[in-house]
Motif scaffolding. Sequence first.
Motif, PDB file in Angstrom:
ATOM      1  N   GLU A 322     -10.437  -6.257   4.352  1.00 15.87           N
ATOM      2  CA  GLU A 322      -9.204  -5.755   4.961  1.00 15.87           C
ATOM      3  C   GLU A 322      -8.008  -6.029   4.058  1.00 15.87           C
ATOM      4  O   GLU A 322      -7.101  -5.206   3.948  1.00 15.87           O
ATOM      5  N   ALA A 323      -8.015  -7.184   3.392  1.00 15.69           N
ATOM      6  CA  ALA A 323      -6.929  -7.501   2.460  1.00 15.69           C
ATOM      7  C   ALA A 323      -6.935  -6.538   1.275  1.00 15.69           C
ATOM      8  O   ALA A 323      -5.878  -6.073   0.819  1.00 15.69           O
ATOM      9  N   MET A 324      -8.131  -6.229   0.752  1.00 18.42           N
ATOM     10  CA  MET A 324      -8.221  -5.251  -0.343  1.00 18.42           C
ATOM     11  C   MET A 324      -7.625  -3.914   0.091  1.00 18.42           C
ATOM     12  O   MET A 324      -6.855  -3.291  -0.651  1.00 18.42           O
ATOM     13  N   SER A 325      -8.003  -3.488   1.282  1.00 24.48           N
ATOM     14  CA  SER A 325      -7.524  -2.203   1.783  1.00 24.48           C
ATOM     15  C   SER A 325      -6.006  -2.215   1.956  1.00 24.48           C
ATOM     16  O   SER A 325      -5.315  -1.274   1.556  1.00 24.48           O
ATOM     17  N   ASN A 326      -5.465  -3.284   2.530  1.00 30.12           N
ATOM     18  CA  ASN A 326      -4.016  -3.373   2.736  1.00 30.12           C
ATOM     19  C   ASN A 326      -3.264  -3.517   1.426  1.00 30.12           C
ATOM     20  O   ASN A 326      -2.130  -3.045   1.296  1.00 30.12           O
ATOM     21  N   LEU A 327      -3.892  -4.167   0.439  1.00 30.53           N
ATOM     22  CA  LEU A 327      -3.274  -4.244  -0.885  1.00 30.53           C
ATOM     23  C   LEU A 327      -3.184  -2.844  -1.489  1.00 30.53           C
ATOM     24  O   LEU A 327      -2.189  -2.491  -2.136  1.00 30.53           O
ATOM     25  N   GLY A 328      -4.221  -2.053  -1.247  1.00 27.17           N
ATOM     26  CA  GLY A 328      -4.170  -0.658  -1.672  1.00 27.17           C
ATOM     27  C   GLY A 328      -3.040   0.101  -1.000  1.00 27.17           C
ATOM     28  O   GLY A 328      -2.331   0.892  -1.633  1.00 27.17           O
ATOM     29  N   VAL A 329      -2.840  -0.159   0.289  1.00 28.95           N
ATOM     30  CA  VAL A 329      -1.737   0.478   1.028  1.00 28.95           C
ATOM     31  C   VAL A 329      -0.393   0.084   0.419  1.00 28.95           C
ATOM     32  O   VAL A 329       0.510   0.909   0.254  1.00 28.95           O
ATOM     33  N   LEU A 330      -0.259  -1.210   0.103  1.00 22.23           N
ATOM     34  CA  LEU A 330       0.990  -1.702  -0.489  1.00 22.23           C
ATOM     35  C   LEU A 330       1.308  -0.954  -1.775  1.00 22.23           C
ATOM     36  O   LEU A 330       2.434  -0.467  -1.967  1.00 22.23           O
ATOM     37  N   PHE A 331       0.329  -0.844  -2.669  1.00 20.14           N
ATOM     38  CA  PHE A 331       0.561  -0.142  -3.933  1.00 20.14           C
ATOM     39  C   PHE A 331       0.791   1.358  -3.699  1.00 20.14           C
ATOM     40  O   PHE A 331       1.593   1.982  -4.399  1.00 20.14           O
ATOM     41  N   TYR A 332       0.107   1.915  -2.714  1.00 19.49           N
ATOM     42  CA  TYR A 332       0.290   3.344  -2.415  1.00 19.49           C
ATOM     43  C   TYR A 332       1.722   3.615  -1.953  1.00 19.49           C
ATOM     44  O   TYR A 332       2.358   4.579  -2.376  1.00 19.49           O
ATOM     45  N   GLN A 333       2.223   2.734  -1.081  1.00 16.62           N
ATOM     46  CA  GLN A 333       3.592   2.910  -0.586  1.00 16.62           C
ATOM     47  C   GLN A 333       4.614   2.776  -1.710  1.00 16.62           C
ATOM     48  O   GLN A 333       5.688   3.386  -1.652  1.00 16.62           O
ATOM     49  N   ASN A 334       4.261   1.996  -2.739  1.00 15.10           N
ATOM     50  CA  ASN A 334       5.153   1.831  -3.892  1.00 15.10           C
ATOM     51  C   ASN A 334       4.925   2.898  -4.959  1.00 15.10           C
ATOM     52  O   ASN A 334       5.450   2.777  -6.078  1.00 15.10           O
ATOM     53  N   GLN A 335       4.122   3.927  -4.617  1.00 14.02           N
ATOM     54  CA  GLN A 335       3.825   5.023  -5.539  1.00 14.02           C
ATOM     55  C   GLN A 335       3.044   4.564  -6.767  1.00 14.02           C
ATOM     56  O   GLN A 335       3.020   5.257  -7.793  1.00 14.02           O
ATOM     57  N   GLN A 336       2.401   3.393  -6.693  1.00 12.78           N
ATOM     58  CA  GLN A 336       1.555   2.896  -7.787  1.00 12.78           C
ATOM     59  C   GLN A 336       0.111   3.315  -7.485  1.00 12.78           C
ATOM     60  O   GLN A 336      -0.733   2.511  -7.087  1.00 12.78           O
ATOM     61  N   PHE A 337      -0.151   4.595  -7.699  1.00 10.21           N
ATOM     62  CA  PHE A 337      -1.385   5.187  -7.202  1.00 10.21           C
ATOM     63  C   PHE A 337      -2.635   4.669  -7.917  1.00 10.21           C
ATOM     64  O   PHE A 337      -3.696   4.554  -7.299  1.00 10.21           O
ATOM     65  N   GLU A 338      -2.526   4.351  -9.198  1.00 11.07           N
ATOM     66  CA  GLU A 338      -3.707   3.847  -9.896  1.00 11.07           C
ATOM     67  C   GLU A 338      -4.120   2.479  -9.361  1.00 11.07           C
ATOM     68  O   GLU A 338      -5.311   2.210  -9.158  1.00 11.07           O
ATOM     69  N   GLN A 339      -3.146   1.603  -9.105  1.00  6.89           N
ATOM     70  CA  GLN A 339      -3.441   0.312  -8.521  1.00  6.89           C
ATOM     71  C   GLN A 339      -3.945   0.467  -7.090  1.00  6.89           C
ATOM     72  O   GLN A 339      -4.854  -0.242  -6.648  1.00  6.89           O
ATOM     73  N   ALA A 340      -3.349   1.411  -6.367  1.00  5.88           N
ATOM     74  CA  ALA A 340      -3.786   1.670  -4.988  1.00  5.88           C
ATOM     75  C   ALA A 340      -5.240   2.122  -4.976  1.00  5.88           C
ATOM     76  O   ALA A 340      -6.057   1.629  -4.183  1.00  5.88           O
ATOM     77  N   TYR A 341      -5.562   3.046  -5.885  1.00  3.09           N
ATOM     78  CA  TYR A 341      -6.941   3.540  -5.961  1.00  3.09           C
ATOM     79  C   TYR A 341      -7.909   2.412  -6.297  1.00  3.09           C
ATOM     80  O   TYR A 341      -9.000   2.317  -5.725  1.00  3.09           O
ATOM     81  N   LEU A 342      -7.511   1.527  -7.221  1.00  3.38           N
ATOM     82  CA  LEU A 342      -8.366   0.416  -7.635  1.00  3.38           C
ATOM     83  C   LEU A 342      -8.766  -0.439  -6.435  1.00  3.38           C
ATOM     84  O   LEU A 342      -9.957  -0.742  -6.237  1.00  3.38           O
ATOM     85  N   TRP A 343      -7.788  -0.807  -5.600  1.00  2.00           N
ATOM     86  CA  TRP A 343      -8.081  -1.719  -4.490  1.00  2.00           C
ATOM     87  C   TRP A 343      -8.735  -1.016  -3.313  1.00  2.00           C
ATOM     88  O   TRP A 343      -9.597  -1.580  -2.641  1.00  2.00           O
ATOM     89  N   VAL A 344      -8.331   0.215  -3.046  1.00  2.00           N
ATOM     90  CA  VAL A 344      -8.983   0.971  -1.970  1.00  2.00           C
ATOM     91  C   VAL A 344     -10.447   1.213  -2.326  1.00  2.00           C
ATOM     92  O   VAL A 344     -11.335   1.118  -1.474  1.00  2.00           O
ATOM     93  N   ASN A 345     -10.701   1.496  -3.595  1.00  2.00           N
ATOM     94  CA  ASN A 345     -12.074   1.693  -4.059  1.00  2.00           C
ATOM     95  C   ASN A 345     -12.897   0.414  -3.890  1.00  2.00           C
ATOM     96  O   ASN A 345     -14.048   0.456  -3.424  1.00  2.00           O
TER      97      ASN A 345
END
Length: 504
Positions: A322-345
């Motif tokens: 859940e933390a990985m997923s929410n970390l992905g959300v955090l980066f997604y909201q900051n428009q840091q899509f590559e980092q968001a993809y890394l953690w969501v993946n």
Amino acid sequence: MLNDIEFINGFSAELSDDYRLAKSYVRDIPTQALVYIRSFTHKLAAQLAVQHGVTFTSANLYDRIEQLNQRRVIDVAAVRALHRLRSDGNRGAHPEKYHLTQTQLVSIAEKSIHQILQLIEKLYPSLHQGVTPRYQFEAFDSYAGRDLCYRAVMKNDPEAQYLVGMSLKAKGLMLQEQERALAQTTDGSLLASSNSSSASSSSTSSSSNSNSAESNTPSPISTTVEQTSADVFAQAAHWFHIASAHHQAALFEHGVSLLHGYSGAENPATGEAFIAQAAAQGIVNAQALLGFFYLVGSDQFEVDINQAETLLTLAANAEDAEAMSNLGVLFYQNQQFEQAYLWVNKAAQTGYPHAQYHLALMLEQGEGCQVDIATSQQWMQEAAEQGQLDAMLRCSSDILHDDDASQQQLNIAEHYLHEVIKYGRNVTAMIELSVALADGILGRIDVVQAAYLLQQANLHANEIQRQVIEPLWQSLQMQIDSVIALNPTEDELATLQQAKCLLA
């Protein structure tokens, strides 16, 4: 001849305690057994790294297994086995996210124990430079629960009290889900009758987990009289409260119980304070939840993205899905899509269904990655099979709008829509299923069900959704009237009149 615990101890004394505890809790507290299985997998990966001179560059277990794979330390079959153990172990931390029953959790835990033994058999010769010794597997027992209860009550053992609370919490979550489903079914008996008829022809991913007769053994930490989820949550809160003075994980759970009102009224201020204390002591679940508080704001904590990132990263590196997923959300909201993809993946790879759904969307749109429709569809299907409601709705809609869909696929779509309606009262799902039943898309026409679903959709719809419902309502009324005009049989007429009443 060695037994299986002695066999594991001979392979590595460091691993034997996790194996022994995991096996002992399989029947009574499968969630805790899976947590020990995850710990076992972490330690095994670390031992393999030491043996082959590998220095890990990440604290995340998925990354570590992949690093062993890239260095060719173990073969592909062993890599897959480690990933399966990692994925199953993660289910113990958040069983409610997977819509798993106690029986299914027991089955997963039993399967994981056997997978551990198969993996160690394979790895034994390379570690000890000799032949794998013969051993005999000793059957699972159901004594751990009784022993825990004795230690919790008679020995005032905080660890036992915490584990009793965790067992009760898991049961409470499952009872709560059953109660919600029952309330929804009772609220709409017409929907229930259709759902039961479709269930026999639908296949779900969880059905294979409930076939073991042994898995139906009742837990000693179970009630002898019928109780509600509220009763069981109150019992869990009692044990967490008692253990919290001496056990940091229990302190976290005590905070959660106050936050959600396990014993009655909610107390978010005190609950969040205890969660923060547990996070400061390094409790991973507490770090994950406190990080979420800082991400979205809560009763006691204002949004603080830097704090959120720090805490979520700590928990994510400790394999909290859940933390990985929410970390992905955090980066997604900051428009840091590559980092968001890394953690969501990474979260999706753990088997976390919400992350799998969001990963599918990112792959579909090419956010932080290359567009990959085929892989997107695979992740969407995986999330749907694990009960993620948005994914189930998406997959069912895709099937219903596919002219080449098979009857088996249509059965799955109908099952998914029933599940989405049951757990989410989703208006879109009600509309989709109503249209499918009215138009015969599912292989039959059922105007009563179609009318009932449209009526329920109208009750829960917003203004925009009602604009969609209105022409469908009128069309179904006209369809019913036209069939009545054809002089149907007495039984058919009664059914059509029932549907007409629903739309009156």
